[in-house]
Design a protein around this motif. Structure first.
Motif, PDB file in Angstrom:
ATOM      1  N   VAL A 349       0.866  -1.174   0.000  1.00 19.14           N
ATOM      2  CA  VAL A 349       0.000   0.000   0.000  1.00 19.14           C
ATOM      3  C   VAL A 349       0.904   1.226   0.000  1.00 19.14           C
ATOM      4  O   VAL A 349       1.442   1.610   1.037  1.00 19.14           O
ATOM      5  CB  VAL A 349      -0.933   0.000   1.228  1.00 19.14           C
ATOM      6  N   SER A 350       1.112   1.812  -1.166  1.00 22.29           N
ATOM      7  CA  SER A 350       1.998   2.966  -1.255  1.00 22.29           C
ATOM      8  C   SER A 350       1.252   4.281  -1.091  1.00 22.29           C
ATOM      9  O   SER A 350       1.857   5.313  -0.803  1.00 22.29           O
ATOM     10  CB  SER A 350       2.727   2.961  -2.602  1.00 22.29           C
ATOM     11  N   ARG A 351      -0.063   4.256  -1.294  1.00 15.74           N
ATOM     12  CA  ARG A 351      -0.910   5.439  -1.128  1.00 15.74           C
ATOM     13  C   ARG A 351      -2.110   5.071  -0.280  1.00 15.74           C
ATOM     14  O   ARG A 351      -2.541   3.913  -0.258  1.00 15.74           O
ATOM     15  CB  ARG A 351      -1.397   5.937  -2.500  1.00 15.74           C
ATOM     16  N   LEU A 352      -2.695   6.067   0.380  1.00 15.66           N
ATOM     17  CA  LEU A 352      -3.912   5.813   1.148  1.00 15.66           C
ATOM     18  C   LEU A 352      -5.054   5.394   0.222  1.00 15.66           C
ATOM     19  O   LEU A 352      -5.956   4.669   0.617  1.00 15.66           O
ATOM     20  CB  LEU A 352      -4.297   7.051   1.953  1.00 15.66           C
ATOM     21  N   TYR A 353      -4.995   5.826  -1.037  1.00  8.97           N
ATOM     22  CA  TYR A 353      -5.989   5.401  -2.026  1.00  8.97           C
ATOM     23  C   TYR A 353      -6.013   3.880  -2.181  1.00  8.97           C
ATOM     24  O   TYR A 353      -7.050   3.292  -2.465  1.00  8.97           O
ATOM     25  CB  TYR A 353      -5.685   6.032  -3.387  1.00  8.97           C
ATOM     26  N   ASP A 354      -4.867   3.247  -2.021  1.00  6.23           N
ATOM     27  CA  ASP A 354      -4.783   1.803  -2.222  1.00  6.23           C
ATOM     28  C   ASP A 354      -5.599   1.015  -1.206  1.00  6.23           C
ATOM     29  O   ASP A 354      -5.892  -0.155  -1.429  1.00  6.23           O
ATOM     30  CB  ASP A 354      -3.316   1.343  -2.156  1.00  6.23           C
ATOM     31  N   THR A 355      -5.966   1.629  -0.098  1.00  7.69           N
ATOM     32  CA  THR A 355      -6.777   0.929   0.897  1.00  7.69           C
ATOM     33  C   THR A 355      -8.222   0.773   0.461  1.00  7.69           C
ATOM     34  O   THR A 355      -8.945  -0.069   0.993  1.00  7.69           O
ATOM     35  CB  THR A 355      -6.752   1.675   2.239  1.00  7.69           C
ATOM     36  N   GLY A 356      -8.676   1.581  -0.494  1.00  6.23           N
ATOM     37  CA  GLY A 356     -10.088   1.589  -0.884  1.00  6.23           C
ATOM     38  C   GLY A 356     -10.915   2.592  -0.113  1.00  6.23           C
ATOM     39  O   GLY A 356     -12.093   2.772  -0.400  1.00  6.23           O
ATOM     40  N   ALA A 545      -2.691 -25.983  -4.216  1.00  9.58           N
ATOM     41  CA  ALA A 545      -1.759 -24.952  -4.660  1.00  9.58           C
ATOM     42  C   ALA A 545      -2.077 -24.531  -6.084  1.00  9.58           C
ATOM     43  O   ALA A 545      -2.499 -25.331  -6.915  1.00  9.58           O
ATOM     44  CB  ALA A 545      -0.322 -25.461  -4.559  1.00  9.58           C
ATOM     45  N   VAL A 546      -1.872 -23.270  -6.357  1.00  6.92           N
ATOM     46  CA  VAL A 546      -2.171 -22.692  -7.662  1.00  6.92           C
ATOM     47  C   VAL A 546      -0.870 -22.259  -8.310  1.00  6.92           C
ATOM     48  O   VAL A 546      -0.012 -21.657  -7.645  1.00  6.92           O
ATOM     49  CB  VAL A 546      -3.103 -21.468  -7.513  1.00  6.92           C
ATOM     50  N   ALA A 547      -0.702 -22.570  -9.574  1.00  3.88           N
ATOM     51  CA  ALA A 547       0.451 -22.065 -10.315  1.00  3.88           C
ATOM     52  C   ALA A 547       0.244 -20.567 -10.508  1.00  3.88           C
ATOM     53  O   ALA A 547      -0.557 -20.135 -11.321  1.00  3.88           O
ATOM     54  CB  ALA A 547       0.563 -22.775 -11.661  1.00  3.88           C
ATOM     55  N   ALA A 548       0.930 -19.775  -9.719  1.00  6.28           N
ATOM     56  CA  ALA A 548       0.671 -18.342  -9.670  1.00  6.28           C
ATOM     57  C   ALA A 548       1.067 -17.661 -10.973  1.00  6.28           C
ATOM     58  O   ALA A 548       2.075 -17.994 -11.581  1.00  6.28           O
ATOM     59  CB  ALA A 548       1.424 -17.713  -8.507  1.00  6.28           C
ATOM     60  N   ARG A 549       0.224 -16.712 -11.392  1.00  3.71           N
ATOM     61  CA  ARG A 549       0.608 -15.837 -12.501  1.00  3.71           C
ATOM     62  C   ARG A 549       1.739 -14.931 -12.006  1.00  3.71           C
ATOM     63  O   ARG A 549       2.052 -14.926 -10.815  1.00  3.71           O
ATOM     64  CB  ARG A 549      -0.594 -15.032 -12.965  1.00  3.71           C
ATOM     65  N   PRO A 550       2.370 -14.161 -12.879  1.00  5.93           N
ATOM     66  CA  PRO A 550       3.480 -13.310 -12.414  1.00  5.93           C
ATOM     67  C   PRO A 550       3.085 -12.480 -11.201  1.00  5.93           C
ATOM     68  O   PRO A 550       2.029 -11.853 -11.175  1.00  5.93           O
ATOM     69  CB  PRO A 550       3.761 -12.427 -13.647  1.00  5.93           C
ATOM     70  N   GLU A 551       3.937 -12.518 -10.199  1.00  6.69           N
ATOM     71  CA  GLU A 551       3.628 -11.805  -8.959  1.00  6.69           C
ATOM     72  C   GLU A 551       3.649 -10.302  -9.191  1.00  6.69           C
ATOM     73  O   GLU A 551       4.398  -9.788 -10.017  1.00  6.69           O
ATOM     74  CB  GLU A 551       4.642 -12.158  -7.876  1.00  6.69           C
ATOM     75  N   PRO A 552       2.798  -9.562  -8.456  1.00  2.00           N
ATOM     76  CA  PRO A 552       2.865  -8.096  -8.538  1.00  2.00           C
ATOM     77  C   PRO A 552       4.159  -7.591  -7.935  1.00  2.00           C
ATOM     78  O   PRO A 552       4.859  -8.318  -7.225  1.00  2.00           O
ATOM     79  CB  PRO A 552       1.645  -7.665  -7.712  1.00  2.00           C
ATOM     80  N   GLU A 553       4.466  -6.351  -8.229  1.00  2.00           N
ATOM     81  CA  GLU A 553       5.664  -5.754  -7.666  1.00  2.00           C
ATOM     82  C   GLU A 553       5.588  -5.802  -6.140  1.00  2.00           C
ATOM     83  O   GLU A 553       4.620  -5.365  -5.541  1.00  2.00           O
ATOM     84  CB  GLU A 553       5.799  -4.302  -8.126  1.00  2.00           C
ATOM     85  N   GLY A 554       6.567  -6.375  -5.526  1.00  2.00           N
ATOM     86  CA  GLY A 554       6.562  -6.515  -4.076  1.00  2.00           C
ATOM     87  C   GLY A 554       6.087  -7.865  -3.601  1.00  2.00           C
ATOM     88  O   GLY A 554       6.271  -8.203  -2.434  1.00  2.00           O
ATOM     89  N   GLY A 555       5.452  -8.637  -4.489  1.00  2.00           N
ATOM     90  CA  GLY A 555       5.020  -9.977  -4.109  1.00  2.00           C
ATOM     91  C   GLY A 555       3.583 -10.041  -3.658  1.00  2.00           C
ATOM     92  O   GLY A 555       2.892  -9.037  -3.469  1.00  2.00           O
ATOM     93  N   TRP A 556       3.104 -11.277  -3.495  1.00  2.00           N
ATOM     94  CA  TRP A 556       1.744 -11.502  -2.990  1.00  2.00           C
ATOM     95  C   TRP A 556       1.722 -11.273  -1.476  1.00  2.00           C
ATOM     96  O   TRP A 556       2.704 -11.515  -0.791  1.00  2.00           O
ATOM     97  CB  TRP A 556       1.298 -12.946  -3.266  1.00  2.00           C
ATOM     98  N   PRO A 557       0.565 -10.823  -0.956  1.00  2.00           N
ATOM     99  CA  PRO A 557       0.471 -10.732   0.500  1.00  2.00           C
ATOM    100  C   PRO A 557       0.448 -12.137   1.112  1.00  2.00           C
ATOM    101  O   PRO A 557       0.073 -13.092   0.429  1.00  2.00           O
ATOM    102  CB  PRO A 557      -0.876 -10.019   0.709  1.00  2.00           C
TER     103      PRO A 557
END
Length: 825
Positions: A349-356, A545-557
């Motif tokens: 969460v780089s911005r407060l907007y990212d919280t929803g 387990a799921v074969a994950a698609r490319p992880e987002p920047e920073g990884g999955w939570p």
């Protein structure tokens, strides 16, 4: 009259049969269907079918009524004799037989009459979906899908009742309000997961209400669970119990408890507060929400600021409207904002907007129904996907809803008794609440780390591998085809992998989780379709387990650094403060404020330029955050040091002058227009004011670019657009502005409708038909749009610009600007 032109062709239609046809259906329809028709006639089962809608305010559609009464019962009975509804009749018979068995088996925990197939609160979403699939889909696919949904419905409810029966004896809370039996059940209709499972609400005989959540993501237990004496039960409980750092903090906690088995939880249902009343009215329309006195509002927004800081600190996201609600718990008098669907946390969460919590105009989806709504809009973020429209012939036509539903109440918009909505009028209190929570979390960082290290085991966080709207866009066509259409993404370049397709094919929104201990992304295996005993309940929580698609920047939570509290440093709050200010910049009445009671010194110059200082007497310091769009700085002074004036910002001066020009223009233009636009002196003053403004704006554009939302705020950005529209000459400059406005709108810095207005204005100046129908002239006694290029396609073009239909817009313009007798002639 509802404008159906904005919708696709009707999906299906039913008519009133001649005579009293429903009286002769006893030999045709099965007994359970006859009972259902009788319940519709009596007005108690309309929720089992799509609602009838009519036109609402501001381009919405309002639920006018549910099916009910003799005429609707006749039409429905006649419709159900069509062979296409055979799968639905079979579903009703099977669910009815299940209800008879379940009523006997679970009589100790569920009151009589609740498990009944005509109970629309419980079976409404399932039966309505099956009805639509039969009405609109291909018979072969509808038959197979409805049969599968029936089995999954029985499996889901059986699993729930087994858990309820077991948990009421073992882990149920002892409060009298939660004592059984269950006297009412309500099914959430918006989305399903993990084998068509849904959230349920239980009405207990003791008067309390409980939510049943059949999913392993357990943020409610980790963050908001209320504990008893002794060690804290959750992170928020820990913080509430800790000594204050820079000021009082109150974070929301509620009764929530894990089930006796894995993969689900129970949670207290948060009711609306006593401070409940109309917050907006227009003609016959009323919108009800939380309405607080100024004193109550200041406390509410201070506490909401603390929650906002906590969501930012712990990477909590998806706090959009509906997932957070304003309410009170028994014994409390002032409301809080409660997260009630806390599945996604420890995210990047780089911005407060990212919280929803805040509306991000630049986001992929323009979702303004956020957790902290600042405008009491009529539109809702939810509502049935398919509705009936009543025709003048008496027939009912089934349509896929394209317009938002009208809402009559809101749990996310909070207003004060002066009619001011949102936290803009209480910005110092909101920011102080954020600061007080942040200093407390920084001071309690070791305790938080210890708590999470011991409490994290067994918890899961939800992983959104794709935005939910993409899944919905793929599910609705599949539903309307009876399950025959393949789940295909609506956007080019997007694809679903096997793990997503497996869930979409059974009409689930794909659901994935990850353990707080780390490890792979997992999907949840649903309960078996043929499911009648608790002995196999464990199958409902097995993971794969799921074969994950490319992880987002920073990884999955979950991100390990957030579990460790890595961002809990004093400077880390600055970005969240800047975002909180930007969100309500145009709602703030005073941009330079010193509030001695709160110890807050606020100086704002533009949406992204300003500073706020917080007195912290306990440590003898004043902490000041200073920000621009590019960076945030932190300054720490002695608490009694002279205040350092804010550095001037060019954007602030641009904003002030735009608003001043707009006020002057309105003071002349409105009387001139109301007087029939015949005052030559007023027209000359307007032309002089506009020409002067355009000369100044051309220098602004050259030096700073187009003054959009991020530079000057929404109000001043709209003033700049109006200034360019009102200019009658300066064509080269106005065409340059149009291109700059297009670029701004593409970046979310300007509403596309502003581009439409100027496009039509310039087309008229060039002697060409307008494109969007925004300009009008008096014709034969009433206002009519100037000629439009390809008029049959205008509503599609308007919709692409986020505008209402031309018919709705024309009606609004005529009501806003009624012609005088002279103009009409």
């Amino acid at each position: 009259m509802l404008d159906a032109s904005a919708d696709v062709e009707p999906l299906w239609e039913i008519h009133t049969p001649a005579g009293d046809a429903d009286e002769d259906l006893s030999a045709i329809l099965p007994p359970v269907a006859r009972r259902l028709i009788g319940a519709v006639r009596g007005g108690t089962a309309g929720g089992l079918f799509p609602p009838v809608v009519t036109a609402g305010p501001e381009g919405t559609v309002r639920i006018d009524r549910l099916l009910g009464g003799a005429a609707d019962a006749r039409m429905l009975a006649h419709a159900l004799t069509d062979q296409r509804f055979t799968p639905l009749l079979t579903m009703l018979e099977r669910l009815d037989a299940w209800c008879v068995r379940a009523t006997r088996r679970y009589s100790t925990v569920v009151a009589g009459g609740v498990l009944d197939v005509t109970n629309a609160d419980l079976f409404g979403p399932m039966v309505s979906e099956a009805f639509v699939a039969c009405a609109t889909g291909r018979p072969h696919y509808a038959r197979d899908r409805v049969a599968e949904w029936t089995e999954r419905c029985q499996a889901f409810l059986t699993l729930f009742l087994d858990r309820l029966q077991r948990d009421m004896r073992t882990c149920w809370p002892g409060e009298p309000a939660f004592q059984g039996p269950v006297t009412g059940l309500w099914t959430h209709g918006e989305e399903t997961h993990n084998g068509r499972q849904r959230v349920l609400r239980l009405d207990c005989a003791g008067g309390g209400r409980v939510a049943y959540k059949p999913r392993p993501a357990s943020g409610e237990l980790l963050f908001t669970a209320q504990g008893g004496a002794g060690s804290p039960a959750s992170v928020f409980g820990l913080l509430n119990d800790a000594p204050a750092a820079s000021g009082e903090v109150r974070l929301p906690v509620l009764s929530c408890w894990p089930g006796a088995g894995p993969g689900y939880l129970w949670q207290e249902w948060i009711e609306p507060p006593a401070q409940w009343g109309p917050i907006r009215a227009s003609g016959e329309w009323r919108l009800t929400g939380t309405r607080l006195s100024p004193r109550e509002a200041a406390r509410f927004w201070h506490r909401t600021g603390s929650l906002a800081a906590a969501t930012f600190a712990f990477g909590i996201t998806d706090m959009i409207g509906g997932n957070v609600v304003t309410g009170t718990r028994p014994g409390e008098h002032e409301p809080l904002l409660y997260p009630i669907d806390l599945e996604i946390y420890f995210c990047r969460v780089s911005r407060l907007y990212d919280t929803g919590l805040l509306h991000d105009r630049t986001a992929e989806v323009d979702q303004h129904h956020v957790g902290l709504e600042s405008s009491p809009r009529w539109c809702s973020a939810e509502g049935p996907a398919v509705c009936w429209h009543a025709e003048t012939t008496g027939a009912l036509r089934l349509y896929r809803r394209r317009k938002p539903c009208t809402r009559e109440e809101t749990r996310t918009v909070v207003a004060d008794t002066g009619g001011r909505a949102g936290y803009g009028p209480y910005l110092p209190a909101m920011l102080r609440g954020m600061f007080d929570a942040w200093t407390l979390m920084c001071r309690q960082r070791p305790a938080i780390r210890r708590f999470l290290s011991t409490a994290a085991s067994g918890h899961y966080v939800r992983v959104l591998r794709q935005p939910t709207f993409r899944y919905f866009d793929a599910l609705v066509p599949r539903w309307l085809s009876g399950g025959g259409a393949a789940p295909v993404p609506a956007e080019p370049g997007v694809h679903f992998d096997r793990a997503e397709l497996d869930q979409l094919r059974r009409m689930d929104v794909p659901y994935f989780v990850r353990s707080l201990d780390g490890g792979p992304v997992l999907r949840i295996e649903p309960p078996p379709r043929s499911f009648e005993t608790a002995a196999v309940a464990a199958a409902a929580v097995e993971t794969a387990a799921v074969a994950a698609r490319p992880e987002p920047e920073g990884g999955w939570p979950p991100l390990p650094e957030l579990l460790d509290g890595a961002n809990l440093e004093l400077a880390g709050l600055g970005v969240a403060l800047r975002d909180a200010v930007e969100h309500v910049f145009d709602d703030v009445t005073e941009h330079v404020v010193t509030d001695e009671s709160l110890g807050v010194r606020l100086h704002l110059q533009s949406p992204a330029e300003g500073q706020v200082g917080f007195d912290w007497p306990e440590v003898g310091r004043r902490v000041t955050y200073i920000w621009t769009r590019e960076k945030v700085r932190l300054r720490i002074d002695a608490v009694d040091a002279p205040e350092v004036p804010a550095e001037p910002a060019p954007a602030g001066e641009v904003r002030r002058r735009l608003l001043r020009l707009d006020r002057l223009d309105g003071a002349i233009r409105m009387p001139w227009a109301d007087g029939g636009m015949v005052d030559d002196s007023a027209e000359r003053r307007l032309r002089t004011l506009t020409d002067t403004g355009i000369a100044w704006l051309s220098r602004v554009v050259t030096e700073h670019g187009w003054p959009g939302h991020t530079m000057v705020g929404a109000a001043a950005a709209a003033a700049a657009s109006r200034l360019v529209q009102h200019a009658r000459g300066h064509l080269d400059f106005r065409r340059r502005c149009l291109e700059l406005m297009r670029q701004a709108a593409a970046g979310g810095d300007l509403p596309w409708r502003e581009v439409a207005y100027l496009t039509d204005e310039l087309r008229r100046a060039d002697g060409l038909p307008q494109v969007y129908g925004t300009k009008f002239e008096p014709v034969a006694g009433r206002l009519e749009p100037y000629p439009i290029e390809e008029p049959d396609d205008v509503d599609r073009r308007r919709a692409a610009m986020g505008m209402e239909s031309l018919a709705d817009y024309t009606d609004r313009i005529r009501r806003r600007f009624p012609l005088t007798a002279k103009e009409a002639s």
